[in-house]
Design an enzyme around this catalytic site. Structure first.
Site, PDB file in Angstrom:
ATOM      1  CB  CYS A 277      -0.965  -0.008   1.180  1.00 59.77           C
ATOM      2  SG  CYS A 277      -0.179  -0.044   2.808  1.00 59.77           S
ATOM      3  CB  THR A 278       0.223   4.863   0.181  1.00 54.23           C
ATOM      4  OG1 THR A 278      -0.897   4.728  -0.685  1.00 54.23           O
ATOM      5  CG2 THR A 278       0.992   6.137  -0.153  1.00 54.23           C
TER       6      THR A 278
END
Length: 327
Positions: free
Chosen positions: A197-198
């Site tokens: 994810c980010t």
């Protein structure tokens, strides 16, 4: 990190940063019974020091993105680390020409990311989470044809950029993941599964959910795509497109090699494009990919109905559009 008050320059991860502003991305899962009081005090400090950003404080920890000058962000990191619970907090640092937020928000909530899992499920990452992979380890895993790569973000984030061959989640929020996993990933339970994810906060729980559902070999990209992008060795290789971020920048470059490509297309004309805008109809406000030509042609509306809506904001944002076009 080395900090110099005179030159206002920062050395981070071997890269010299010389712009005037910094963007800090961080999270930590830790017990915070005083989360409401902490949030109020945190907001006071941030406003007094003219920081801007969005921070969530919950009984399970803290998750935030903050922007400010070099001096302001240095002061902020020192302030946060004075609390013994956060003395080892990992700040992922980027640089910017200006603030990446318009305001400062510090909100007490029940979860750092809204999952709304059943009460009987232990979703504390400190008790159960997937193996951490360094950027190099994750890169090597991406090259393994037997490894299943799951994007731990929402579908609109995937659209503008993702790791090569990653499975696109059919979700618009994290709370949809458990059902999506049940409906789409059953055949991969005996495979090695890696997620990203980010910045890492979502995969802490996503990997735990996968393990609770019987997946046997689960790992996650430590520090998320932001850390992977900043790593001197991998330099973002095997990432296609831009990285969606939740601030005024909307997206940033994540692949710093000659492999960097644009993969998204304009919603209206299909031209290769990687910029998101918000629909000019305030009752829609959909964020979608749009080239500059179509933004003007369609008056920043995603559909004809939105363009003709009586509350369409285009008359009020023409000047902003003209300024962006001139840049």
């Amino acid at each position: 990190m080395e900090y110099n008050d005179i030159t206002a320059r920062c050395t981070f991860g071997g890269k010299t940063m010389s712009k005037d502003y910094r963007v800090l991305l961080y999270y930590k899962y830790v017990d915070m019974p005083d989360y409401e009081e902490y949030a109020a005090e945190h907001l006071r400090f941030c406003k007094e020091n003219e920081l801007k950003g969005r921070i969530i404080v919950a009984p399970e920890g803290i998750n935030g993105t903050v922007s400010g000058t070099v001096e302001q962000t240095e002061r902020y990191m020192n302030y946060v680390k004075q609390d013994p619970r956060f003395e080892d907090l990992w700040f992922k640092i980027d640089e910017s020409d200006e603030h990446t937020f318009k305001k400062m928000f510090v909100r007490p909530k029940q979860e750092l990311v809204t999952w709304r899992l059943d009460d009987e499920i232990d979703d504390n990452p400190n008790n159960l989470t997937g193996q951490y992979l360094s950027p190099k380890e994750f890169h090597d895993a991406l090259l393994d044809e037997d490894t299943i790569v799951i994007d731990g973000r929402n579908d609109y984030e995937y659209e503008i950029g993702h790791f090569r061959n990653a499975i696109k989640p059919g979700v618009q929020s994290s709370r949809e993941f458990p059902e999506w996993i049940d409906e789409n990933l059953e055949e991969y339970k005996d495979k090695r599964v890696i997620t990203y994810c980010t910045g890492g906060v979502r995969c802490e729980k996503l990997t735990g959910i996968l393990m609770n559902k019987g997946f046997k070999d689960v790992a996650q990209l430590h520090g998320g795509v932001v850390n992977y992008s900043q790593d001197e060795e991998v330099q973002g290789r095997l990432w296609d497109g831009k990285l969606y971020v939740f601030d005024e920048r909307i997206s940033i470059r994540a692949n710093h090699t000659d492999e960097d490509v644009v993969i998204a297309t304009c919603h209206h004309c299909g031209t290769t494009e990687d910029r998101y805008i918000n629909c000019s109809n305030p009752e829609c406000n959909r964020q979608y990919v749009c080239c500059t030509e179509c933004e003007e042609k369609h008056e920043a509306a995603c559909t004809t109905e939105c363009r003709e809506h009586p509350r369409n904001r285009w008359p009020n944002i023409k000047e902003t559009y003209a300024d962006k076009k001139a840049q």
